[in-house]
Design an enzyme around this catalytic site. Structure first.
Site: not given
Length: 484
Positions: A45-47, A63, A106-107, A166-167, A223
């Site tokens: 698990l990340n963001d 994520q 992605y995020s 990104r993000d 980020e």
């Protein structure tokens, strides 16, 4: 087995049921699972992504790389809640299954439009030469959980940016929809770019310009930028990778920071009267914090308690990463406060006077009171020799120090084993949440915060008052619902 690029980006359908079963069985052996913090059902698990309110529920995605504790081909996994404390998986997933997100979802963020939830995220694509193409793309989720991806690029890579772009975070400011995206320019300097939804159409975005927040331009990448509003005041949360420590000192591999503005001028992409840069969290792990304004206007935030490019002891059990507790953001005397939502008190199963304990379930909350001019030290996750997570409160010299050098299995030692922050010499409250391998410390109801992971040895279950006389309450916590 070594995590090669080929293995990290192996298609989901190519993993066998036997391999998945082995991962699940290995995860089940881990001694470090949390009880009331969100962790992955499988793998990494990340963001936090898509934090929003939809169809009468709180929604957040994590994520996920489901095949081990590695950063590989990412997807999103949806969770929902009716109280921001108890979360359950819905089965809804954003998979990397189109030409616009072939190498990872992605995020990104989310917002309800009509009876659908709009997901705004970065599609990671690699071509035959392994050159990255970041696309800001979208998807719609209906009330039955059906996902329909928007088959066009909503924001393409700008000509003046590298492939680190990104993000996207969508937000509403006075009835107009905007988005910010983090990036890196051709001189390898980080920036945050503001976009406007033309006619409030979330599929049609127009560039406004780089957000003016007194960017010191020492970071090489911005980020996970989030612009959230506490009252009328804009708060920019972001992760400036490579930030010069002369600008603001930090110990973690990458920092999570914030600035507060007096107001926001979207026409000029400007935060007015911007504060100095501040650490969002003084602990060992807090990154990719995502915040949004809920329908009532509250600013809510949740962080990934993990960091990129760091290995964790739980990796050998094929899992890594948790979320922080959900926190409400407020501003008092020009300071940003962050404190768990009120429903966290529902987890309190029993209460007793704070004292030494030879054994706990490592699932509890401490609410402590410190007198002015006092000095004290407590050890959590303590073994019979008093070794564990040391927390020292030195109000005389104005400093709080957290030391995890004797708390369980060590890791990331190249970034130090202690963290400190300044504190005023006055009567002080401290709320500490312990969840088997997680700690979150809130000083003066969120004026200062320390978050982090520890991976205690089997015998590290106690509480020791090593010096001083902190008083307060010990609450045993239990994740199950209370019954009437």
């Amino acid at each position: 087995m070594k995590w090669t690029t080929e293995r990290r980006y192996r298609r989901y359908e190519d993993w066998t049921q036997e391999e998945i079963k082995q991962i699940q069985e290995n995860m089940a052996q881990s001694p470090w699972h949390t009880s009331y913090h969100i962790e992955p059902k499988q793998g990494l698990l990340n963001d936090p992504n898509g934090f929003s309110y939809f169809d009468g529920k709180w929604v957040v995605f994590y994520q996920n790389f489901p095949f081990g504790a590695a950063h590989g081909l990412k997807s999103w996994v949806q969770l929902e809640s009716d109280d921001l404390v108890h979360f359950s998986e819905t089965g809804v997933k954003v998979l990397p299954d189109t030409p616009l997100d072939s190498h990872g979802a992605y995020s990104g963020s989310a917002m309800q439009f009509g009876d659908q939830l709009f997901l705004f995220y970065t599609g990671n694509v690699r071509d035959e030469n392994w050159i990255r193409h970041p696309y800001q793309i979208g998807a719609l989720v209906d009330k039955d959980g059906k996902i329909e991806k928007i088959e066009k690029i909503l924001i393409d890579q700008p000509a003046d940016a590298t492939d680190h772009f990104r993000d996207p975070q969508i937000f509403n400011f006075k009835g107009q929809y905007y988005a910010i995206v983090g990036g890196q320019d051709l001189e390898k300097k980080g920036f945050v770019r503001l976009y406007k939804a033309v006619d409030n159409d979330y599929t049609n975005w127009q560039e406004v310009g780089d957000l003016d927040f007194n960017n010191d331009s020492t970071a090489y990448m911005m980020e996970c930028p989030n612009l959230v509003f506490v009252g009328e005041q804009p708060v920019l949360l972001y992760c400036p990778q490579g930030l010069d420590k002369k600008v603001l000192d930090y110990d973690n591999i990458y920092p999570n920071m914030y600035k507060i503005g007096a107001s926001f001028n979207p026409e000029n992409a400007r935060m007015v009267d911007v504060s100095e840069l501040h650490n969002l969290d003084y602990g060992f792990e807090a990154y990719a914090t995502q915040a949004f304004n809920d329908p009532d206007g509250r600013a809510l935030a949740v962080s990934w308690l993990g960091l990129p490019d760091v290995a964790y002891p739980s990796d050998r059990f094929d899992h890594q990463g948790t979320f922080s507790l959900v926190k409400e953001l407020t501003i008092k005397d020009g300071k940003l406060y962050q404190y768990p939502v009120a429903a966290i008190k529902e987890l309190r199963k029993s209460e007793e006077k704070f004292s030494n304990r030879s054994e706990t379930k490592n699932s509890y909350e401490l609410e402590l009171n410190l007198e002015a001019n006092s000095q004290s030290e407590i050890v959590l996750f303590a073994d019979k020799d008093g070794k564990g997570l040391s927390i020292s409160f030195d109000l005389v010299n104005g400093q709080v120090t957290v030391d995890r050098s004797q708390a369980g299995e060590q890791y990331a030692q190249e970034f130090g084993t202690t963290r400190s922050c300044p504190i005023d010499n006055q009567a002080t409250t401290v709320n500490i949440f312990i969840d088997n391998s997680v700690f979150e410390i809130f000083i003066n109801k969120g004026e200062k915060v320390f978050s982090g992971r520890v991976f205690p040895h089997e015998d590290q279950k106690g509480i020791l008052i090593k010096s001083g006389n902190p008083t307060g309450t010990y609450y045993e916590l239990e994740y199950g619902r209370k019954t009437n």
